[in-house]
Each structure stands twice: as structure tokens, then as C-alpha cells.
Design an enzyme around this catalytic site. Structure first.
Site, PDB file in Angstrom:
ATOM      1  N   LYS A  14       0.834  -1.211   0.000  1.00  9.37           N
ATOM      2  CA  LYS A  14       0.000   0.000   0.000  1.00  9.37           C
ATOM      3  C   LYS A  14       0.871   1.264   0.000  1.00  9.37           C
ATOM      4  CE  LYS A  14      -2.348  -0.843   3.812  1.00  9.37           C
ATOM      5  NZ  LYS A  14      -1.632  -2.038   4.290  1.00  9.37           N
ATOM      6  N   ARG A  89      -9.460   0.835   9.228  1.00  7.66           N
ATOM      7  CA  ARG A  89      -8.948  -0.508   9.495  1.00  7.66           C
ATOM      8  C   ARG A  89      -9.936  -1.340  10.289  1.00  7.66           C
ATOM      9  NH1 ARG A  89      -3.171   0.989   9.168  1.00  7.66           N
ATOM     10  NH2 ARG A  89      -1.869  -0.856   9.112  1.00  7.66           N
ATOM     11  N   ARG A 128      11.858  -4.682   4.884  1.00  6.18           N
ATOM     12  CA  ARG A 128      11.462  -3.308   4.558  1.00  6.18           C
ATOM     13  C   ARG A 128      12.351  -2.295   5.272  1.00  6.18           C
ATOM     14  NH1 ARG A 128       5.247  -2.007   4.903  1.00  6.18           N
ATOM     15  NH2 ARG A 128       5.406  -2.568   7.107  1.00  6.18           N
ATOM     16  N   ARG A 161      11.382  -0.067  10.734  1.00  4.99           N
ATOM     17  CA  ARG A 161      10.314   0.292  11.670  1.00  4.99           C
ATOM     18  C   ARG A 161      10.330  -0.629  12.885  1.00  4.99           C
ATOM     19  NH1 ARG A 161       4.830   0.884   8.221  1.00  4.99           N
ATOM     20  NH2 ARG A 161       4.104  -0.283  10.028  1.00  4.99           N
ATOM     21  N   ARG A 172       0.420  -8.442  13.447  1.00  4.09           N
ATOM     22  CA  ARG A 172      -0.303  -7.446  12.636  1.00  4.09           C
ATOM     23  C   ARG A 172      -1.131  -8.116  11.548  1.00  4.09           C
ATOM     24  NH1 ARG A 172       4.631  -4.368  10.847  1.00  4.09           N
ATOM     25  NH2 ARG A 172       3.263  -3.119   9.558  1.00  4.09           N
TER      26      ARG A 172
HETATM   27  P1  AMP Z   1       0.928   1.221   8.932  1.00  2.79           P
HETATM   28  O1  AMP Z   1       1.995   2.241   8.763  1.00  2.79           O
HETATM   29  O2  AMP Z   1      -0.296   1.518   8.107  1.00  2.79           O
HETATM   30  O3  AMP Z   1       1.413  -0.189   8.761  1.00  2.79           O
HETATM   31  O4  AMP Z   1       0.449   1.332  10.458  1.00  2.79           O
HETATM   32  C1  AMP Z   1       1.336   1.064  11.519  1.00  2.79           C
HETATM   33  C2  AMP Z   1       0.563   0.903  12.824  1.00  2.79           C
HETATM   34  O5  AMP Z   1      -0.144   2.096  13.127  1.00  2.79           O
HETATM   35  C3  AMP Z   1      -0.495  -0.190  12.817  1.00  2.79           C
HETATM   36  O6  AMP Z   1       0.027  -1.477  13.075  1.00  2.79           O
HETATM   37  C4  AMP Z   1      -1.417   0.308  13.934  1.00  2.79           C
HETATM   38  O7  AMP Z   1      -0.847   0.048  15.201  1.00  2.79           O
HETATM   39  C5  AMP Z   1      -1.391   1.804  13.734  1.00  2.79           C
HETATM   40  N1  AMP Z   1      -2.463   2.253  12.806  1.00  2.79           N
HETATM   41  C6  AMP Z   1      -2.318   2.820  11.581  1.00  2.79           C
HETATM   42  N2  AMP Z   1      -3.505   3.099  11.022  1.00  2.79           N
HETATM   43  C7  AMP Z   1      -4.442   2.682  11.927  1.00  2.79           C
HETATM   44  C8  AMP Z   1      -5.868   2.659  11.940  1.00  2.79           C
HETATM   45  N3  AMP Z   1      -6.573   3.113  10.889  1.00  2.79           N
HETATM   46  N4  AMP Z   1      -6.484   2.149  13.027  1.00  2.79           N
HETATM   47  C9  AMP Z   1      -5.793   1.689  14.102  1.00  2.79           C
HETATM   48  N5  AMP Z   1      -4.453   1.652  14.148  1.00  2.79           N
HETATM   49  C10 AMP Z   1      -3.775   2.152  13.073  1.00  2.79           C
END
Ligand code: AMP
Length: 214
Positions: A14, A89, A128, A161, A172
Site C-alpha cells: 500500500k 482498518r 522493509r 520500523r 499485525r
Molecule cells: P501502517 O503504517 O499503516 O502499517 O500502520 C502502523 C501501525 O499504526 C499499525 O500497526 C497500527 O498500530 C497503527 N495504525 C495505523 N492506522 C491505523 C488505523 N486506521 N487504526 C488503528 N491503528 C492504526
């Protein structure tokens, strides 16, 4: 200008695709993960509240993320189009988005679901590397930067990360399957979902997205 969303498990591409589409269409990307990491780096109250959930690979509570999203969408650059990456999400987040868009007189035009098998997701996530400055995403094998460890765009040192280790990645993915995957039916039943094989390479995924939006 398109108003679209990328849906898919962690590691499905994404973030990479968001960057490409942003360049193609000149629309802002709203990535709640990036916004949350920024809050953590700046040690805001939200960052302090969200940090422990993120480190464990869990989801940040809906009310926090929805508030964050609402303020981002209220900024000036979102008037004519946007791309959502990582939001919503959960079903309550999707309901909140619906309500918000209705108030703005806007419609979500299309949701692209990037499908990738689990074994490949783990490999992608653990390899990554990201730029802490511009959020560009690299992979040590399949998409290395021109100079090892350095961002092509701004020369910053790339980082791994905190939540990209194998155990947290597994968690996750499980959480995606439990809480986020119901959104596939949610958007499919509205006729706005396009499924894309996320293993065919960045360029071909991009072509499919462009063709769908044309
Ligand atoms: P990402 O960068 O999209 O992989 O998000 C990293 C982390 O941020 C996720 O594993 C969640 O802990 C948190 N996070 C990001 N977007 C959301 C969301 N829409 N709802 C809840 N937690 C989120």
C-alpha cells in the site's frame, strides 16, 4: 481527481503504491500509520497514547485514529482528491468515514484491495526499510535504494520500523485478518471494490489502478 482507498494486509504494498499514485495524480496521501509515527516522534499526547499499541502490532483505538483522520482531512489540500492508506482498518472506522464523507458531500470512488499470500508478506515486512523524513519505502532485496541505507529522494538514513520484526508482523497480519478483512465485504457489497494481485510488481499494480480509474 480521484477519491480512493488502498486496502490490504501489512506488507501488501500500500505504501509503495500510494507514493506512485500520489505522483501520478497529484493527490495527497492520508496514511494514518505515518501520521501516528510523526506524533510519536514529536512526543505529542496522541503519540504517547498510541505508542504501546503500535509497538505490539495492535490497532490504536478507533476514537484516537478517527480524530486524527478527521483533522487531517480538514486540511486544505484534500478538497479535490485524496488517497487513503491504512484507514479505515475497522468497521467502526469505515462507518465514521462514511458519515464524514456524507457531511462533506463526497463519495469514496474506489477501494483497491492488494492481495498477497502470508509467507510473502512476512518476507516483505522484515526486509522493509523506510525513510523517516519522506516515508519512502524500500526493500533490501526487491527494491533497494541506489546507495545502501540512504533514501534516494532526500539522502536521509533509512530505518527499520519498530514493528517490522517477524513476531510483530505475524501479530499485525492476524489482526488484519480479524478486524480489517471484514472491510472487503463492506466495500464489495457497495460495488466499489477492485481486487488486485499484489504480487505482480509495482508497475503492473499501478497500471491496473490507472486503468480502473480511467
Ligand atoms: P501502517 O503504517 O499503516 O502499517 O500502520 C502502523 C501501525 O499504526 C499499525 O500497526 C497500527 O498500530 C497503527 N495504525 C495505523 N492506522 C491505523 C488505523 N486506521 N487504526 C488503528 N491503528 C492504526
Amino acid at each position: 481527481m480521484p477519491k480512493i482507498m488502498l486496502l490490504g494486509p501489512p506488507g501488501s504494498g500500500k505504501g509503495t503504491q500510494a507514493r506512485v499514485i500520489k505522483e501520478d495524480f497529484g493527490i495527497p496521501v492520508i496514511a494514518t500509520g505515518d501520521l501516528l509515527r510523526k506524533n510519536i516522534a514529536e512526543r505529542t499526547a496522541l503519540g504517547r497514547a498510541a505508542g504501546s499499541y503500535m509497538e505490539a502490532g495492535g490497532l490504536v483505538p478507533d476514537y484516537l485514529v478517527v480524530d486524527l483522520f478527521v483533522s487531517r482531512l480538514a486540511e486544505d489540500d484534500t478538497k479535490s482528491g485524496w488517497l487513503l492508506d491504512g484507514f479505515p482498518r475497522t468497521v467502526p472506522q469505515a462507518d465514521a468515514l462514511d458519515k464524514l464523507l456524507e457531511e462533506r458531500g463526497e463519495k469514496l470512488e474506489r477501494v483497491f484491495l492488494l492481495e498477497v499470500p502470508k509467507g510473502l508478506l512476512i518476507r516483505r515486512i522484515t526486509g522493509r526499510r523506510v525513510c523517516p523524513v519522506c516515508n519512502s519505502v524500500y526493500h533490501i532485496d526487491s527494491m533497494p535504494p541506489k546507495e545502501p541505507g540512504i533514501c534516494d529522494f532526500d539522502g536521509a538514513a533509512l530505518i527499520t520500523r519498530d514493528d517490522d520484526d517477524e513476531e510483530t508482523a505475524e501479530n499485525r497480519i492476524d489482526i488484519y485478518n480479524e478486524l480489517t478483512s471484514p472491510l472487503v465485504d463492506y466495500y464489495e457489497s457497495r460495488g466499489v471494490l477492485t481486487k488486485i494481485d499484489g504480487t505482480i510488481g509495482t508497475e503492473r499494480v499501478e497500471q491496473k489502478i490507472r486503468a480502473t480509474l480511467a
